[in-house]
Design an enzyme around this catalytic site. Structure first.
Site, PDB file in Angstrom:
ATOM      1  NE  ARG A 450      -4.227   1.806   1.843  1.00 51.25           N
ATOM      2  CZ  ARG A 450      -4.940   2.540   2.667  1.00 51.25           C
ATOM      3  NH1 ARG A 450      -4.532   2.732   3.905  1.00 51.25           N
ATOM      4  NH2 ARG A 450      -6.055   3.091   2.277  1.00 51.25           N
ATOM      5  CG  ASP A 485      -5.810   0.898   9.636  1.00 52.15           C
ATOM      6  OD1 ASP A 485      -5.649  -0.326   9.585  1.00 52.15           O
ATOM      7  OD2 ASP A 485      -6.586   1.524   8.898  1.00 52.15           O
ATOM      8  CG  MET A 486      -0.121  -2.980  11.415  1.00 54.14           C
ATOM      9  SD  MET A 486       0.013  -4.401  10.314  1.00 54.14           S
ATOM     10  CE  MET A 486       1.663  -4.924  10.634  1.00 54.14           C
ATOM     11  CB  CYS A 533      -8.193  -1.035  12.303  1.00 51.04           C
ATOM     12  SG  CYS A 533      -8.646  -1.108  10.560  1.00 51.04           S
ATOM     13  CG  ASP A 555     -10.922  -2.633   5.410  1.00 45.43           C
ATOM     14  OD1 ASP A 555     -11.238  -2.028   6.445  1.00 45.43           O
ATOM     15  OD2 ASP A 555      -9.835  -2.466   4.827  1.00 45.43           O
TER      16      ASP A 555
HETATM   17  C1  GLA Z   1      -7.721   0.505   6.276  1.00 42.33           C
HETATM   18  C2  GLA Z   1      -8.859   0.368   7.251  1.00 42.33           C
HETATM   19  C3  GLA Z   1     -10.024   1.194   6.803  1.00 42.33           C
HETATM   20  C4  GLA Z   1      -9.611   2.621   6.669  1.00 42.33           C
HETATM   21  C5  GLA Z   1      -8.432   2.737   5.711  1.00 42.33           C
HETATM   22  C6  GLA Z   1      -7.869   4.122   5.685  1.00 42.33           C
HETATM   23  O1  GLA Z   1      -8.031  -0.102   5.061  1.00 42.33           O
HETATM   24  O2  GLA Z   1      -9.199  -0.962   7.437  1.00 42.33           O
HETATM   25  O3  GLA Z   1     -11.094   1.073   7.715  1.00 42.33           O
HETATM   26  O4  GLA Z   1      -9.275   3.151   7.929  1.00 42.33           O
HETATM   27  O5  GLA Z   1      -7.382   1.857   6.083  1.00 42.33           O
HETATM   28  O6  GLA Z   1      -6.804   4.232   4.827  1.00 42.33           O
END
Ligand code: GLA
Length: 753
Positions: A450, A485-486, A533, A555
C-alpha cells in the site's frame, strides 16, 4: 479450585468444578501429561495413567540405566509430555529447541522443583489474562533444568475458579556459562491420548476474515500459521478440537487461543499410534533468540478452554475471560459509543466544513462519537504520502485537530481520530529524515505494501518518536477514541541496529514495540478508547484485545458478508470487541443492495456505528436511523455484554440466527437473517437457548407470550409461508431479509398463561 501435588507419586492435579489437568514427573525426570478434561475425583496417585511401550523395531530407548517402568524401557516417542523436545527418542515436533555452542540442539529438561501461588503473575512486556484478587485463580510454576547447558525452563499453569480455563506460558533462562540460541519456544504443548477430533480453524483473506473451516484430524500434521508479522487476515491464532458428535450446544470441545499479535503457529500432529500433539506459540520459522548468560525469554500466553457444553459453551467461556480478565481499563465494562466514521463517506476527499456537516447530521440522529479516519495529516491526500508525519494538514484543517475536535465537542459529540503509527511513506518528512528507520535488508530492495514501509518498532527511539507525535496531539486536542490501523504485512524483516546473530529476534521485538506503544498511550491517556484495525481484521487477536477492547472486524461492511465474518469471530471473541457498522448501498466492497434494517440488525451484534454520510440518506431513511440508534442505546448493554449463542450457521445454509440473553435471563434479543428469499417456504422454528424455562416471555413486537421452556424445546416460530408472493411486497421480505425478536420476561402477576 486447587492445585495439589502428591509427593510420593510425583503427580500434580489442577482442578476446579469443571476441569482436571493432571501431570506427573516421569521416571527420567521429564514432565509427563496424564489427563486434561472434565473434572475427576482427586486421588493421591494418578500414576496408573502413565502408559509407555517399547514397541518392536521402531522405538529407541531413552538412555538411563535405572529407568525401567513395568519392565519397559522408556521411549519418549510413546509418552505424552508437557513440553516435548526432539531428538532424545521423541520424533514429534518439539515445544522447545536450543542451539548450543557445540552445534547440538539436544536438551534434557528435568523437574527440579515447583511453586504454587494464589492469583496469576503478569508477563513482562506481554499481554496476558489477569486476576483482580488472589482468590480468582491459582498458578503452578514448574521449574526444570537442562543440567548440561544450565538452561532453566519454567512452565506456568494458571487455573481459574470459574470456567474450564487453563492459561499457560513458558520462560527460558540461560543460567549456563555460554550464550545460546533459542530457536523454538512454544507457549503450549498438549499431548492428547487420541485423535478422534474435528479441527476447526478461522481463515480467509482481506475482507473475508475468520471463516469457519472444519475437517477431521488425521495422522500427520495439520496447521495454520502466520509469517506476516501480524496475526493476519489469512488465519487466526485460535483453533478448536471438537469431538465429531459435539455441536454448538453439547459435547466435548477444547479451544486453543494464543494471546499474541505476531507470527504464530497452531498445529496438531497426530502420530501413527493415534495420539495428538497440539503446539501453539510463536512461529519457529525464522525465530532465533539469543540468550546471553543470565538472559531470559518469556513466551506469550496460550489459553485452553475445555467445554462439555459444545462450541457455544467454549465461546461463552472465552468471551467472559477476554471481556473481563484480558481487556482492561476504563472501557472494559462500559457500553461502547455509537460512532460515525467518515472513511466510506469521503475517503481522502474532505474539508473541515464537510466533516462538520457529516457530524452535525450524525448528532441529529443520535450518534455519540465522530471519527475522522485517514487523510488528516502531513501531505496525505492519497495513500501515497504522509504516513509518519503525525501533525494535522492545515490546508484541510485550518485550526488543526484541536480546532476540529472543538467543533465536534461543541456539537455535543466525542471526537475520535485514525492513526497508523507503525508505518511510513517514502514521501514523508519522517522517511526523509530517517530512511534507516524502516525494516529492510541491507543492499536489497525493500518491498512496499500500500505504498508504505514498516517502521522498525524493535527500536526504542523509533517508538519514542511516534509516541511523542501522538501524545502531543492527544494532549492538545480533545480526542476520546483512536482507531489504530496497520495496513501491510512485514517483508524483509531486518533491523539495522541488531547484530547478525540477533536478526531472528526482529519479528518478536517488533510486536513488543507495538505493545509498548499501546501500553504507554493507555497509561498516559487512560480514558481513551482504542479500536484496533489492520486493513480490517488483519490483527484481530487476543494480544491486541489487552490494549484495545474493540477491533474493526473487517473492511467488508456488507451485511451479508458480515454474517460469516462476525459469526466466525464470535467463536473466540466477545461481541463487545467486534467493530461493526452500517454502510451505504450499493455496498463499496461487494456492490450488494441490502435493506437498511438488515444492515443494522447485523451491526447491532457488535460495537455499532455508521460508515457513511447520513446527509445522503432520504428523510425516511434518516428517521429509521434515528430509531435504530434509540434501539441500540436501549439494548446495547445486553447486546454487547449478554451471553451470546450461535443458533443457525451461515456456513451451513441460507439462514443465520444468533441471540443474546441477559445474565438474569429476563431479556433476550434474537437476530434472524435470510440470505436469499424463496417462495412457498416450509414452516420454520428456531429453538432458543439460555432462557429460564419457567419465565413467561413477551415478544416486544407481536406481544405474543411464551414460556422459556416452549421457546427452547418447541422453538420460536419463524415461518412466513408465502413470502415473495405477497401483493404489494416492498422488498422487506425479499433477499437479505432479517428480523429481530425481543423477549422480555413478564413479572409474575402479568403472566398470560
Ligand atoms: C484501512 C482500514 C479502513 C480505513 C483505511 C484508511 O483499510 O481498514 O477502515 O481506515 O485503512 O486508509
Amino acid at each position: 479450585m486447587s492445585i495439589l501435588f502428591s509427593e510420593h507419586a510425583k503427580t500434580f492435579h489442577l482442578y476446579n468444578q469443571e476441569i482436571s489437568y493432571i501431570m506427573t514427573v516421569l521416571p527420567n525426570g521429564h514432565m509427563g501429561q496424564l489427563y486434561f478434561g472434565k473434572r475427576v475425583h482427586h486421588r493421591e496417585d494418578f500414576s496408573y495413567l502413565y502408559e509407555t511401550a517399547q514397541r518392536p523395531m521402531s522405538s529407541c530407548v531413552y538412555e538411563d540405566d535405572d529407568i525401567l517402568s513395568d519392565g519397559y524401557s522408556l521411549s519418549l516417542e510413546h509418552v505424552k509430555q508437557e513440553y516435548g523436545v526432539y531428538g532424545t527418542t521423541d520424533f514429534r515436533r518439539p515445544a522447545v529447541e536450543i542451539l548450543q555452542p557445540n552445534g547440538s540442539r539436544i536438551c534434557d529438561f528435568k523437574y527440579k522443583r515447583h511453586e504454587i501461588m494464589g492469583g496469576k503473575p503478569g508477563l513482562a512486556g506481554l499481554p496476558a489474562t489477569y486476576t483482580e484478587d488472589g482468590g480468582e485463580a491459582e498458578t503452578l510454576r514448574l521449574i526444570l533444568e537442562d543440567s548440561l547447558t544450565g538452561v532453566i525452563l519454567e512452565l506456568l499453569y494458571t487455573i481459574f475458579v470459574r470456567g474450564g480455563i487453563l492459561a499457560r506460558s513458558a520462560k527460558i533462562t540461560n543460567e549456563g556459562k555460554e550464550a545460546l540460541h533459542l530457536t523454538t519456544a512454544m507457549s503450549l504443548c498438549m499431548d492428547l491420548p487420541d485423535y478422534d477430533y474435528e479441527w476447526l480453524q478461522f481463515s480467509g483473506a482481506w475482507a473475508r476474515e475468520r471463516h469457519l473451516k472444519v475437517r477431521k484430524l488425521e495422522q500427520g500434521i495439520q496447521a495454520v500459521d502466520s509469517r506476516r508479522g501480524h496475526s493476519s487476515h489469512e488465519h487466526n491464532p485460535f483453533i478448536v478440537l471438537k469431538r465429531p458428535s459435539a455441536d454448538e450446544f453439547q459435547g466435548e470441545v477444547i479451544g486453543f487461543s494464543l494471546i499474541y499479535s505476531g507470527n504464530f503457529l497452531a498445529q496438531a500432529e497426530v502420530d501413527t499410534h493415534d495420539t495428538t500433539r497440539v503446539l501453539l506459540g510463536i512461529h519457529p520459522m525464522g525465530f532465533d533468540w539469543k540468550l546471553e548468560r543470565g538472559e531470559s525469554f518469556q513466551t506469550p500466553e496460550a489459553v485452553m478452554v475445555y467445554s462439555q457444553q459444545g462450541l457455544n459453551g467454549m465461546s461463552q467461556t472465552f468471551h467472559r475471560l477476554y471481556q473481563k480478565r484480558l481487556a482492561r481499563g476504563y472501557w472494559r465494562d462500559r457500553e461502547r459509543p455509537i460512532l460515525n466514521n467518515n472513511w466510506e463517506a469521503t475517503y481522502f476527499d474532505f474539508t473541515e466544513d464537510r466533516l462538520v456537516e457529516i457530524a452535525e447530521k450524525a448528532k441529529e440522529c443520535g450518534v455519540e462519537l465522530f471519527v475522522l479516519d485517514d487523510g488528516w495529516f502531513g501531505e496525505r491526500s492519497s495513500d501515497h504520502a504522509g504516513l509518519g508525519d503525525w501533525a494535522a494538514n492545515t490546508e484541510r484543517l485550518p485550526r488543526g485537530i484541536t480546532g476540529l475536535a472543538e467543533r465536534i465537542e461543541e456539537l455535543g459529540m466525542k471526537f475520535g481520530l485514525w492513526f497508523e503509527p507503525e508505518m511510513v511513506n517514502e514521501d514523508s518528512d519522517l522517511y526523509r529524515a530517517h530512511p534507516d528507520w524502516i525494516l529492510s535488508t541491507p543492499e536489497r530492495s525493500a518491498s512496499q505494501g500500500r505504498n508504505q514501509y514498516v517502521l522498525d518498532f524493535s527500536r526504542k527511539e523509533v517508538v519514542d518518536c511516534i509516541y511523542e507525535m501522538m501524545a502531543k496531539i492527544l494532549s492538545e486536542a480533545k480526542v476520546s477514541y483512536i482507531k489504530w490501523d496497520m495496513n501491510r504485512s512485514i517483508t524483509e524483516c531486518y533491523s539495522k541496529v541488531l547484530p547478525p546473530d540477533r536478526q531472528g529476534e526482529v519479528f518478536h521485538r517488533y510486536i513488543l514495540g507495538v505493545y509498548d506503544l499501546y501500553e504507554r498511550l493507555n497509561t498516559a491517556f487512560p480514558r481513551l478508547l482504542f479500536e484496533s484495525c489492520a486493513s480490517g481484521g488483519g490483527r484481530f487477536d487476543p494480544g491486541i484485545l489487552y490494549y484495545a477492547p474493540q477491533g474493526w472486524a473487517s473492511d467488508d461492511s456488507d451485511a451479508i458478508e458480515r454474517l460469516r465474518i462476525q459469526y466466525g469471530t464470535s467463536f473466540c471473541y466477545p461481541i463487545s470487541s467486534i467493530g461493526s457498522h452500517v454502510s451505504v448501498t450499493p455496498n463499496h466492497q461487494v456492490f450488494r443492495n441490502t435493506p437498511l434494517s438488515t444492515r443494522a440488525n447485523v451491526a447491532y451484534f457488535g460495537t455499532f456505528g455508521y460508515e457513511l454520510d447520513l446527509n445522503k440518506l432520504t428523510e425516511e431513511e434518516q428517521k429509521i436511523v434515528k430509531e435504530q440508534i434509540v434501539f441500540m442505546k436501549k439494548y446495547r448493554k445486553l447486546l454487547q455484554f449478554g451471553t451470546f449463542y450461535r443458533l443457525l450457521s451461515p456456513f451451513e445454509g441460507n439462514l443465520t440466527c444468533w441471540m443474546v440473553v441477559s445474565e438474569d435471563q429476563k431479556e433476550a434479543v434474537i437476530g434472524w437473517y435470510r440470505t436469499l428469499s424463496h417462495s412457498n417456504l416450509p414452516f420454520a422454528r428456531v429453538r432458543l437457548h439460555g432462557l429460564n424455562p419457567d419465565f413467561c416471555y413477551e415478544e416486544q413486537n407481536t406481544l405474543e407470550t411464551h414460556f422459556g421452556d416452549e421457546l427452547m424445546n418447541i422453538g420460536l416460530i419463524t415461518s412466513d409461508g408465502m413470502s415473495g408472493q405477497v401483493e404489494g411486497c416492498t422488498g422487506e421480505y425479499g433477499d437479505f431479509d432479517s428480523r429481530l425478536y425481543i423477549l422480555k420476561a413478564l413479572p409474575q402477576n402479568e403472566r398470560k398463561d
